[in-house]
Each structure stands twice: as C-alpha cells, then as structure tokens.
Design a protein around this motif. Structure first.
Motif, PDB file in Angstrom:
ATOM      1  N   ILE A  73       0.835  -1.294   0.075  1.00 41.56           N
ATOM      2  CA  ILE A  73       0.018  -0.033  -0.149  1.00 41.56           C
ATOM      3  C   ILE A  73       0.974   1.303   0.109  1.00 41.56           C
ATOM      4  O   ILE A  73       0.543   2.095  -0.967  1.00 41.56           O
TER       5      ILE A  73
ATOM      6  N   THR B  21       4.022   1.689  -0.830  1.00 43.09           N
ATOM      7  CA  THR B  21       4.620   1.703  -2.083  1.00 43.09           C
ATOM      8  C   THR B  21       3.862   2.254  -3.200  1.00 43.09           C
ATOM      9  O   THR B  21       4.589   2.286  -4.323  1.00 43.09           O
ATOM     10  N   GLY B  22       2.582   1.805  -3.183  1.00 44.54           N
ATOM     11  CA  GLY B  22       1.945   2.218  -4.296  1.00 44.54           C
ATOM     12  C   GLY B  22       1.653   1.114  -5.002  1.00 44.54           C
ATOM     13  O   GLY B  22       0.864   0.840  -6.187  1.00 44.54           O
ATOM     14  N   LYS B  23       2.058  -0.179  -5.021  1.00 44.59           N
ATOM     15  CA  LYS B  23       2.007  -1.483  -5.742  1.00 44.59           C
ATOM     16  C   LYS B  23       0.657  -1.732  -6.073  1.00 44.59           C
ATOM     17  O   LYS B  23      -0.040  -2.417  -6.779  1.00 44.59           O
ATOM     18  N   ASP B  24      -0.149  -1.447  -4.669  1.00 46.02           N
ATOM     19  CA  ASP B  24      -1.634  -1.947  -4.418  1.00 46.02           C
ATOM     20  C   ASP B  24      -2.069  -0.620  -4.231  1.00 46.02           C
ATOM     21  O   ASP B  24      -1.783   0.128  -3.317  1.00 46.02           O
ATOM     22  N   LYS B  25      -3.156  -0.041  -5.307  1.00 43.44           N
ATOM     23  CA  LYS B  25      -3.703   1.225  -5.235  1.00 43.44           C
ATOM     24  C   LYS B  25      -4.970   1.331  -4.401  1.00 43.44           C
ATOM     25  O   LYS B  25      -5.702   2.286  -4.375  1.00 43.44           O
ATOM     26  N   ARG B  26      -5.386   0.267  -3.512  1.00 43.91           N
ATOM     27  CA  ARG B  26      -6.684   0.213  -2.970  1.00 43.91           C
ATOM     28  C   ARG B  26      -6.291   0.628  -1.575  1.00 43.91           C
ATOM     29  O   ARG B  26      -7.087   0.185  -0.583  1.00 43.91           O
ATOM     30  N   LYS B  27      -5.737   1.654  -1.280  1.00 42.90           N
ATOM     31  CA  LYS B  27      -5.424   2.477  -0.080  1.00 42.90           C
ATOM     32  C   LYS B  27      -6.888   2.719   0.676  1.00 42.90           C
ATOM     33  O   LYS B  27      -6.855   2.395   1.999  1.00 42.90           O
TER      34      LYS B  27
END
Length: 179
Positions: free
Chosen positions: A126, A128-134
């Motif tokens: 989250i 690092t932005g690898k998963d955009k579903r923050k």
C-alpha cells in the motif's frame, strides 16, 4: 483481498448461514474466518521469504508466531464449550455466557491478527503504491478495529460479572460450610 474476504466470513452474516440461532454459530464462523486469515498470512509470509527486499523479516516471524498463538487460543476456546444442544437444554444462563465469552474472546484475537496481517501488508504494497486500494484498505482496517474494540468492551463486562459471581460463590461456599 484474502484478508478482507476472511474478515467477511466472520464479520458479515449472510443468508446462507442457516444455523445462526445456535449459540456457537458466531464462534464457528470466526473459526472459519481465522482459517482463511491464516491461509492469507501464510501466503504473505511465503511471498516475503521469496522476495525479502521491502519486507521486515522479524515482523514476518512475529506474524507466524502470532498466527500460531491465535489458532491455539481459538482452539482452546472452542474445546471449552459444551455442545449447542447442551447449551440450549440448560435452564441456566451459564452456558450461554460461556458461549458469548468464548465468541468475544475469539473475535478479539482473530481481529487483532487480521490487523497485524494488514500491517505487514501495508509497507510493501500500500505504502509503495503497488496496491492502489488504500481507501479500501483503511476501511477494512477501521472495521477490524471497531469489532475488536466492541468485543473488548463486552469482555470487560464479562470480567466484571465473572468477578462478582466468583465473589458470591465464595460467600455461598463459606456459608454452606458453616451450616
């Protein structure tokens, strides 16, 4: 997603759950959710072991230990409970209280474990932005926290009741010896 799905197993009742009126139904859903949550944690740990950069290996080791401990506690809670038939056949509130206490305790440790799985997932994916579903991540983190806090409150009420019952029982035993 697996952590969120695992949480939905025990936090969100569905129409498919026909035995909701049984005293141990919520505990059984919590056990199912814990099993799914353990699977998700195992996948995260295996991934972290293969791709060590970006993962705190000590945190992963702690997650494994916590998972083992949570599973052990929940199993003991399940083992201490009498059957649904026994609970429903008793004229006493004691077995119902036992089922409610065990369920709340299982929910506390399971949701705590879920929050720690999410915490281990946060930095490498989250943040690092690898998963955009923050936003979704934060919503479920908040939902797990809310359930945990509510169950802790119930456990504190149970603790008070158990202390009072223990005190009354000691007094009764003393009086009975004197009679």
């Amino acid at each position: 997603m697996m952590t969120i799905q695992a949480g939905s197993i025990y936090l969100i009742p569905t129409d498919e759950q026909l035995d909701d009126d049984l005293p141990t139904a919520q505990l059984m859903r919590t056990i199912s959710g814990l099993e799914a949550l353990t699977d998700a944690a195992n996948i995260l740990v295996m991934y972290a072991r293969r791709h060590q950069e970006g993962f705190d290996q000590d945190a992963m080791d702690q997650l494994v230990r916590q998972g083992n401990q949570v599973n052990k506690v929940v199993r003991k809670l399940y083992d201490m409970l009498p059957s649904d038939e026994f609970i429903m056949s008793m004229d006493s509130y004691g077995p119902d209280l036992m089922a409610e206490y065990a369920t709340n305790a299982a929910l506390v440790v399971t949701t705590s474990f879920a929050m720690d799985v999410l915490a281990c997932y946060y930095d490498p994916f989250i943040k690092t932005g690898k998963d955009k579903r923050k936003a979704m991540f934060r919503d479920f983190q908040g939902a797990f926290q809310e359930v945990r806090d509510e169950c802790l409150s119930h456990l504190e009420e149970h603790e008070f009741l158990i202390k009072e019952l223990s005190s009354a029982n000691r007094l009764l035993q003393k009086v009975m010896k004197e009679l």
